[in-house]
Each structure stands twice: as structure tokens, then as C-alpha cells.
Design a protein around this motif. Sequence first.
Motif, short mmCIF file in Angstrom:
data_model
loop_
_atom_site.label_atom_id
_atom_site.label_comp_id
_atom_site.label_asym_id
_atom_site.label_seq_id
_atom_site.Cartn_x
_atom_site.Cartn_y
_atom_site.Cartn_z
N PRO A 43 14.78 39.59 22.51
CA PRO A 43 13.39 39.81 22.11
C PRO A 43 12.42 39.45 23.23
O PRO A 43 12.65 38.49 23.97
N ARG A 45 9.38 38.47 22.70
CA ARG A 45 8.56 37.36 22.22
C ARG A 45 9.37 36.52 21.26
O ARG A 45 10.29 37.00 20.61
N CYS A 46 9.01 35.25 21.13
CA CYS A 46 9.70 34.39 20.19
C CYS A 46 9.04 34.47 18.82
O CYS A 46 7.99 35.09 18.65
N LYS A 47 9.63 33.84 17.86
CA LYS A 47 9.16 33.94 16.48
C LYS A 47 7.71 33.50 16.31
O LYS A 47 6.93 34.16 15.62
N LYS A 48 7.34 32.40 16.93
CA LYS A 48 5.99 31.88 16.74
C LYS A 48 4.93 32.81 17.32
O LYS A 48 3.75 32.72 16.96
N ASP A 49 5.34 33.72 18.24
CA ASP A 49 4.40 34.68 18.81
C ASP A 49 4.11 35.84 17.86
O ASP A 49 3.00 36.36 17.81
N ASP A 147 11.64 44.66 18.39
CA ASP A 147 12.82 43.92 18.83
C ASP A 147 13.76 43.67 17.65
O ASP A 147 13.35 43.65 16.49
N ARG A 149 15.88 41.06 15.52
CA ARG A 149 15.75 39.64 15.18
C ARG A 149 16.72 39.29 14.06
O ARG A 149 17.07 40.14 13.25
N THR A 177 14.93 34.08 13.11
CA THR A 177 15.29 32.97 13.98
C THR A 177 15.42 33.40 15.43
O THR A 177 16.04 34.43 15.72
N ASP A 178 14.87 32.63 16.36
CA ASP A 178 15.00 32.94 17.78
C ASP A 178 16.47 32.86 18.20
O ASP A 178 17.20 31.95 17.80
N PRO A 179 16.92 33.82 19.03
CA PRO A 179 18.34 33.86 19.44
C PRO A 179 18.88 32.57 20.04
O PRO A 179 20.03 32.20 19.80
N LYS A 180 18.06 31.87 20.83
CA LYS A 180 18.55 30.65 21.48
C LYS A 180 18.85 29.55 20.46
O LYS A 180 19.66 28.65 20.74
#
Length: 348
Positions: A43, A45-49, A147, A149, A177-180
Motif C-alpha cells: 500500500p 499509504r498506511c491505515k491512519k492515512d 490498494d 489491504r 491492518t497495515d502489512p508490517k
Amino acid sequence: MGRVASRNENVDTETKPKVQTLNDLNKVKDNNNRKKFPDPKPPKRCKKDILPDVSKLKHIDDHVMKTPRYAERSIEKLAEYLIKPATNDIEKARAFYKWVTENISHAGIPVLKISGHSKGYSYKPGYNFSKDTPSNHAWNAVYVCGDWRFIETTWGAGTVGDNKHFKKNFTEFYFLTDPKLFIVDHYPCFDNDDVESAKWQLLKKPLTLETFNKRIKPSRHAREWDIKFTSHKMNVLEMNKTIDIKFHTKSTNLDDVNVKLFDSKGCNKEQYVGIRLQNKTFSVTVTPPSNGEYTLEIYGTVGADSNTLECLITYVIKCQTVDSAISPFPKFDSFYGPVENWKERGFK
């Protein structure tokens, strides 16, 4: 101390790519499904974005909680009802996530079921998955905001407690959830196709299965609270005499931390563990009384009013030699080290 330890802005919109409906997708069960959807990529951008304020989804959650019985007579009726107030794909995905179902389909957004290895309730550090290990879990990837997710409806519904009974407990963590954070305990496997499986980690640098096996598994709470385990990144540790495990968090203050140390017979030797706090860094010092294998569980909580200490991480420690002069730490219902305002009290 003295708490119970438990093991258990507007939303962005986007233009959807032209893809077949999920109703058609479900009729096809081979790996060619994935070729009809956008390629898996990390992605942008991350989730919070893309979801800075989860409260913006409250109207979706409220709508789902009022689902009438007639809407549950078929998946089609249910899907039609759930997405009625949704104005974008995040809201559609949220509706199905909230309903906690495995039937994330028919919503007009791309979604895939991903099978693989998971470090779930029964996982123990030191266990190694292999290419021959059957997949033990499945989750979903949804295509929103341009993206792919992750969505994990099973774990998002609740947890399994020490009594091995499921406890319903909705959690926000497993929605987009963010991949990392997701790779900590989810490793995709597509019919032993390493290349395709690696793509669905959605990471710029995918992990090998060997690395996945060895890496620590901070719990959901540890990841939510942004706790960083800085000293030891592997889940099985070899030691001589003593070992110090360090972790800290900048975004959240831990109000309490406790440990359990079990020997190979299951006896708790926590009196041989000391906890030190200095400059928001915790040091857990382990000095086993004898050689052998131990299981160290670290617990913590946020909020002085919380009655439950949540498990943050579990290590397996293999002690090679011990200090013959070792003795248990004195019983102390707090942390060793200076208090936070030690300078204000005149100490240097």
C-alpha cells in the motif's frame, strides 16, 4: 500489580478498477482468480492515512447492529442490507467486518480469500512451519483506496481464553491492518508458489518462511500500543547466567508490567525475574536457577483503571549455564530504577 493476566477526517474515496463481481469470483476456485484483480503491491499509504478517524464509521457500525432477521435469510439480502448506507468501499468493507462474517462478497469490491500459516492461540515460540505444513488459517484482502489491504474477521471477532473458550470481543485492529503489523502472525501460502505467496505479504521486502518462523510475535495489544522490543528480535533465545530483554513505547504509557517464567515442568519461577524502568524503557532481567528451557511471558496494561494485564510477548529461553550464587529477586510490587520525577526530587 495485582491485576489479572490475560492471554487473550472523512474517509477517503476512490475510483474502483473494473473487475468482475465477487459473486462470479466465488464460482472459480483456482489460482487464476487473482489474475482478474489488480496486482498485489505494498500500500502507498498506511491505515491512519486513509482512516484517520474511525469514529467516522460509527453510522456503519450502528446500521450493522440493527440488521433485521429478514436480511439474514440469504447472503444476497444480507449484503444488500449491510452496504445500504455505504458511500465508498471502505464503508462497505467495514460493514462486513463489523458483522464478523466470512461471507465478505457480493459488495461490488474486489476481495480475495488468502490461506496460509498463522501464529494463533496454540502457537508456541520455536515451532517451525514448513512448505509441507498444511495451511491452518484464512483471511481476506480487500481492494480499497487504490490498494490491497488486509481484513481478519475471525480474530477481529474475539479471542480464545485460557479455558480455550471463545470470547466475543470486537477489535478495531484487524480492519485494514497495515502489512508490517499483519505479517507478525500471518504468512500467506498459495500452493507452494513462493513468488505469488510473497506478493500477498504486501511488503516491499517480503519475509522468507524461515524468518517468519524465527521472528518474535508481539501480541495485538503490543502492536496497538506501539511497543518496540529493541534487544531481542527472535523468539527463541540462548543464554548464559543472565539475560536482559528491553522494550519501550513512545506513544503509550504502560501503567503496569508483570512477568511469568515457567520451567520445563510448568513451575512458575517469576521470582528469578526483575523488572527495571528507566526513561520509559523496560528491562526484564532473567536469572534462571538451573539449566534448561524456560517460557517467559511478559504482560502489561494501559490505563490505571484496567483490571487485566494483557500478554505482550512470549519468549522461549534456553539456559546453558547458571550463576551458582544466584538468588531470587526481593518481592517488590513495582519496578526497580528511579521514579520518573527523580530530578525534581533533587537527585543527580
